[in-house]
Design an enzyme around this catalytic site. Sequence first.
Site, PDB file in Angstrom:
ATOM      1  N   HIS A  17       0.441  -1.001  -0.023  1.00 50.27           N
ATOM      2  CA  HIS A  17       0.238  -0.130  -0.224  1.00 50.27           C
ATOM      3  C   HIS A  17       0.822   1.216  -0.070  1.00 50.27           C
ATOM      4  O   HIS A  17       0.409   2.088  -0.841  1.00 50.27           O
ATOM      5  CB  HIS A  17      -0.693  -0.237   1.025  1.00 50.27           C
ATOM      6  N   LYS A  41     -17.646  -5.000   6.310  1.00 48.53           N
ATOM      7  CA  LYS A  41     -16.304  -5.578   6.414  1.00 48.53           C
ATOM      8  C   LYS A  41     -15.630  -5.944   7.578  1.00 48.53           C
ATOM      9  O   LYS A  41     -15.299  -4.473   8.164  1.00 48.53           O
ATOM     10  CB  LYS A  41     -15.311  -4.218   5.374  1.00 48.53           C
ATOM     11  N   ARG A  90      -2.094  -6.284  -7.942  1.00 50.82           N
ATOM     12  CA  ARG A  90      -0.887  -7.319  -7.426  1.00 50.82           C
ATOM     13  C   ARG A  90      -1.053  -7.803  -8.478  1.00 50.82           C
ATOM     14  O   ARG A  90       0.036  -8.897  -9.030  1.00 50.82           O
ATOM     15  CB  ARG A  90      -1.122  -7.853  -6.059  1.00 50.82           C
ATOM     16  N   SER A 128      -2.626  -7.633   3.649  1.00 49.83           N
ATOM     17  CA  SER A 128      -2.648  -7.923   5.117  1.00 49.83           C
ATOM     18  C   SER A 128      -3.102  -8.850   5.922  1.00 49.83           C
ATOM     19  O   SER A 128      -2.940  -8.747   6.840  1.00 49.83           O
ATOM     20  CB  SER A 128      -4.171  -6.800   4.848  1.00 49.83           C
TER      21      SER A 128
HETATM   22  P1  ADP Z   1     -10.064  -3.788   0.004  1.00 50.81           P
HETATM   23  O1  ADP Z   1     -10.270  -4.191   0.797  1.00 50.81           O
HETATM   24  O2  ADP Z   1     -10.145  -2.506  -0.798  1.00 50.81           O
HETATM   25  O3  ADP Z   1      -9.005  -4.935  -1.190  1.00 50.81           O
HETATM   26  P2  ADP Z   1      -7.031  -2.963   0.762  1.00 50.81           P
HETATM   27  O4  ADP Z   1      -6.278  -2.561   1.965  1.00 50.81           O
HETATM   28  O5  ADP Z   1      -6.649  -4.610   0.936  1.00 50.81           O
HETATM   29  O6  ADP Z   1      -8.419  -2.765   0.953  1.00 50.81           O
HETATM   30  O7  ADP Z   1      -6.455  -3.004  -0.363  1.00 50.81           O
HETATM   31  C1  ADP Z   1      -6.828  -1.312  -0.929  1.00 50.81           C
HETATM   32  C2  ADP Z   1      -5.493  -1.393  -2.289  1.00 50.81           C
HETATM   33  O8  ADP Z   1      -4.462  -1.422  -2.644  1.00 50.81           O
HETATM   34  C3  ADP Z   1      -6.495  -2.667  -3.433  1.00 50.81           C
HETATM   35  O9  ADP Z   1      -6.595  -1.351  -4.462  1.00 50.81           O
HETATM   36  C4  ADP Z   1      -5.563  -3.201  -3.029  1.00 50.81           C
HETATM   37  O10 ADP Z   1      -5.294  -3.867  -4.391  1.00 50.81           O
HETATM   38  C5  ADP Z   1      -3.944  -2.203  -3.125  1.00 50.81           C
HETATM   39  N1  ADP Z   1      -3.364  -3.485  -2.674  1.00 50.81           N
HETATM   40  C6  ADP Z   1      -2.838  -4.273  -1.181  1.00 50.81           C
HETATM   41  N2  ADP Z   1      -2.082  -4.805  -0.909  1.00 50.81           N
HETATM   42  C7  ADP Z   1      -1.470  -4.650  -1.950  1.00 50.81           C
HETATM   43  C8  ADP Z   1       0.557  -5.185  -2.729  1.00 50.81           C
HETATM   44  N3  ADP Z   1       0.900  -5.716  -2.047  1.00 50.81           N
HETATM   45  N4  ADP Z   1       0.655  -3.942  -3.484  1.00 50.81           N
HETATM   46  C9  ADP Z   1      -0.469  -3.195  -4.407  1.00 50.81           C
HETATM   47  N5  ADP Z   1      -1.183  -2.918  -4.587  1.00 50.81           N
HETATM   48  C10 ADP Z   1      -2.158  -3.339  -3.327  1.00 50.81           C
END
Ligand code: ADP
Length: 162
Positions: A17, A41, A90, A128
Amino acid sequence: MVRAIYPGSFDPLTNGHLDIVQRASQLFDEVLMAVVGNPSKSASLSVEVRKMLITQATTGIPNIKVGDFQGLTVDYAKIENAQILIRGLRAISDFEAELSMAQMNKELFPELETIFLMSKAEYSFISSTTVKEIARLGGDVSQFVPPPVHDYLQEHFTRGAK
Ligand code: ADP
């Protein structure tokens, strides 16, 4: 002034992120990291903690702001005058859900443009969920998350592990 919104659960913020938001902050005047606080969520960390960790990890980057919202992302984007919605990709597995979400958001708020930034290869396996799982089991997550998140997880997660 081009304002972008980067919504997500950030439960917790990972280096994946952080990399996306740092790169977005170089492309747009301001990037608002918007923590989703929808009760449906089920999150492990409270909205306040998730925001605090993002704030700590992004100090020194003045055009990154932190907020939270419930409800539709497009409604929050309207309130915050955002023209751009950032999402990270990803792998192919992210694509299908992200495509339909982007298309739906386009119907709901045509002026909002979704922009995808591709994860750097070294972060593409970080999520996460896996970070929390490793922390719960007492593993070292220091290479996957920013230092404030690492400290928080060590303090609050490992200790709580059964
Ligand atoms: P959500 O629950 O909305 O998917 P996340 O917190 O999991 O929220 O992710 C928010 C955004 O960040 C999403 O667009 C997700 O694809 C992206 N994201 C999550 N992990 C990574 C990563 N390791 N590298 C790049 N983008 C990521």
